[in-house]
Enzyme design. Structure first.
Site, PDB file in Angstrom:
ATOM      1  N   ASP A  57       0.813  -1.210   0.000  1.00  0.00           N
ATOM      2  CA  ASP A  57       0.000   0.000   0.000  1.00  0.00           C
ATOM      3  C   ASP A  57       0.849   1.264   0.000  1.00  0.00           C
ATOM      4  OD1 ASP A  57      -2.393  -1.342  -0.022  1.00  0.00           O
ATOM      5  OD2 ASP A  57      -2.736  -1.207   2.143  1.00  0.00           O
ATOM      6  N   LYS A 105      -3.679   3.443  -2.246  1.00  0.00           N
ATOM      7  CA  LYS A 105      -4.868   4.283  -2.366  1.00  0.00           C
ATOM      8  C   LYS A 105      -4.583   5.607  -1.682  1.00  0.00           C
ATOM      9  CE  LYS A 105      -8.124   0.400  -2.116  1.00  0.00           C
ATOM     10  NZ  LYS A 105      -7.163  -0.672  -1.805  1.00  0.00           N
ATOM     11  N   GLY A 153      -0.214  -0.784   5.640  1.00  0.00           N
ATOM     12  CA  GLY A 153       0.224   0.116   6.694  1.00  0.00           C
ATOM     13  C   GLY A 153      -0.526  -0.140   7.990  1.00  0.00           C
ATOM     14  N   GLY A 154       0.154   0.050   9.118  1.00  0.00           N
ATOM     15  CA  GLY A 154      -0.487  -0.159  10.414  1.00  0.00           C
ATOM     16  C   GLY A 154      -0.796  -1.620  10.665  1.00  0.00           C
ATOM     17  N   ASP A 155      -2.007  -1.888  11.145  1.00  0.00           N
ATOM     18  CA  ASP A 155      -2.478  -3.256  11.376  1.00  0.00           C
ATOM     19  C   ASP A 155      -3.489  -3.591  10.292  1.00  0.00           C
ATOM     20  OD1 ASP A 155      -2.875  -5.442  13.860  1.00  0.00           O
ATOM     21  OD2 ASP A 155      -4.596  -5.233  12.524  1.00  0.00           O
ATOM     22  N   THR A 164      -0.736  -0.410  15.117  1.00  0.00           N
ATOM     23  CA  THR A 164      -1.648   0.525  14.483  1.00  0.00           C
ATOM     24  C   THR A 164      -1.281   1.965  14.838  1.00  0.00           C
ATOM     25  OG1 THR A 164      -3.982   0.999  14.094  1.00  0.00           O
ATOM     26  CG2 THR A 164      -3.338   0.519  16.377  1.00  0.00           C
ATOM     27  N   ALA A 165      -1.739   2.901  14.005  1.00  0.00           N
ATOM     28  CA  ALA A 165      -1.355   4.300  14.152  1.00  0.00           C
ATOM     29  C   ALA A 165      -1.732   4.877  15.513  1.00  0.00           C
ATOM     30  CB  ALA A 165      -2.000   5.128  13.041  1.00  0.00           C
ATOM     31  N   MET A 176      -8.274   8.546   9.295  1.00  0.00           N
ATOM     32  CA  MET A 176      -8.611   9.093   7.972  1.00  0.00           C
ATOM     33  C   MET A 176      -9.577  10.275   8.085  1.00  0.00           C
ATOM     34  SD  MET A 176      -9.095   5.360   6.150  1.00  0.00           S
ATOM     35  CE  MET A 176     -10.065   4.743   7.543  1.00  0.00           C
ATOM     36  N   ALA A 228       2.771   9.507  12.433  1.00  0.00           N
ATOM     37  CA  ALA A 228       3.131   8.988  13.752  1.00  0.00           C
ATOM     38  C   ALA A 228       4.317   8.040  13.680  1.00  0.00           C
ATOM     39  CB  ALA A 228       1.935   8.277  14.384  1.00  0.00           C
TER      40      ALA A 228
END
Length: 299
Positions: free
Chosen positions: A78, A100, A131-133, A161-162, A213, A242
Site C-alpha cells: 500500500d 490508495k 500500513g499499520g495493522d 496501528t497508528a 482518515m 506517527a
C-alpha cells in the site's frame, strides 16, 4: 534500489545479532549455543500473508513481518508502507503497488483481491503488506473473503496501528484509570450512503476516541461532539506521520482546533485523538520533548 535493499537487509540482520549477543551474554557460552532468536520459519507457496507494516518506523516492524518480507516470492503493498520497510524486500522479489490516496484509488479493491488470488494460484508465496495493522480499517475482511472464495490459505500478521504509535510518540496512554476506561477506533470516512457518526453515543468523558482518515473532517468532528454535549474545552490532538522522523502534532480543544489547523496545516496521514488523556501530553517527558522539537507544534 538493489544496493539499498541489500544494505537495509544487512543492517536489520546486524541489529538482530547485536540483540542476540546482549540477551545471551549473561548465560555463558554453553547456554548461548542452545538459545537463539526465532528468525527462521516457513513462507509457504500458494499462501497469502496479510501483514501489518506498522506505523512507519522500521524498528517497530514485527520479527515475523520482517522475515516474511525477506522470504516471499511476491509483495503487494500500500501507499503508507515506508521506504525503509520496502528496503527489506530482496531485489528479486516481485513487487506490486496498489496504494490508495484520499479521493483516488489507483487499483479498485476487487482487483487487489483478484491479484493476490492469482499470485497464490500461480504457486507463489505472497505478502499483502498494509500500513499499520491489517485488521484496523485495512479492508482485510474483503481480501480474506476473496481468498476464501478461491480456497487460498491465508495467515494474518498484526502490526502496530497508528493509534498506538501516535500515543506512544507523544508519551501518553490511550487509556488511564483517571481519564479513560474505554477506547474506540472510528473511521471518519462516511462511506455508507447517508451515514453519519452517532455523536451522542460518542460524546462521553470516560473514554478515548481515535478517528482514522479524518484530516478533512476535523471541523465536522469538533462540531458534532460539541453539539452532542462535550465541553468546548475538551482536549483534542492531531498527530501526522506517527512514529516517523517527520511526525508533527497539534494539541488544542474542540472549540479552537479547526482554527489551529487552518493556521498550521498538517499532512496526511493524520490521526485524531479526542479525550482527557490528551491533557497528559504536557506532563509527559516524551510529550514535553516533542512539543519543543522543531517538527512539532502544540498548544
Amino acid at each position: 534500489m538493489r544496493a539499498l535493499s541489500k544494505q537495509l537487509t544487512q543492517k536489520w540482520l546486524e541489529a538482530f545479532m547485536r540483540l542476540s549477543q546482549r540477551v545471551l551474554a549473561p548465560f555463558g557460552r554453553e547456554s548461548a549455543t542452545r538459545l537463539s532468536l526465532p528468525l527462521s520459519g516457513e513462507c509457504r507457496s500458494g499462501t497469502v500473508y496479510l501483514v501489518g507494516a506498522g506505523s512507519g518506523d522500521m524498528e517497530l516492524l514485527t520479527l515475523k513481518a520482517a522475515r516474511l518480507l525477506m522470504q516471499a516470492d511476491a509483495v503487494v503493498y500500500d501507499r503508507l508502507v515506508g521506504d525503509d520497510v520496502l528496503g527489506l524486500i530482496p531485489s528479486g522479489t516481485e513487487r506490486y503497488y496498489v496504494g490508495k490516496a484520499s479521493g483516488h484509488h489507483s487499483v479498485p479493491q476487487d482487483e487487489i483481491g483478484a491479484l493476490i488470488v492469482s499470485l497464490a494460484q500461480a504457486g507463489k508465496s505472497v505478502v499483502r503488506l498494509k500500513g499499520g495493522d491489517p485488521g484496523v480499517f485495512g479492508r482485510m475482511g474483503e481480501e480474506l473473503g476473496a481468498l476464501a472464495n478461491a480456497s487460498i490459505s491465508a495467515e494474518i500478521v498484526p502490526g502496530i496501528t497508528a493509534a498506538s504509535a501516535a500515543a506512544a510518540g507523544m508519551g501518553i496512554p490511550l487509556t488511564d484509570r483517571g481519564h479513560a476506561q474505554q477506547l474506540r477506533f472510528i473511521t471518519a470516512q462516511l462511506c455508507r450512503e447517508g451515514g453519519t457518526p452517532d455523536w451522542t453515543n460518542l460524546a462521553r468523558q470516560d473514554e478515548t476516541l481515535v478517528f482514522y482518515m479524518g484530516l478533512s473532517k476535523v471541523d465536522a468532528i469538533c462540531h458534532g461532539l460539541r453539539q452532542a454535549g462535550l465541553p468546548d474545552t475538551w482536549p483534542i490532538m492531531l498527530v501526522a506521520n506517527a512514529s516517523q522522523p517527520e511526525q508533527q502534532s497539534l494539541v488544542g480543544t474542540l472549540a479552537d482546533m479547526p482554527v489551529r489547523l487552518a493556521a498550521q496545516p498538517l499532512p496526511s496521514p493524520c490521526l485524531i485523538m479526542v479525550g482527557s488523556v490528551v491533557s497528559m501530553v504536557a506532563d509527559s517527558p516524551a510529550g514535553s520533548t516533542l512539543a519543543t522539537n522543531g517538527d512539532q507544534t502544540s498548544s
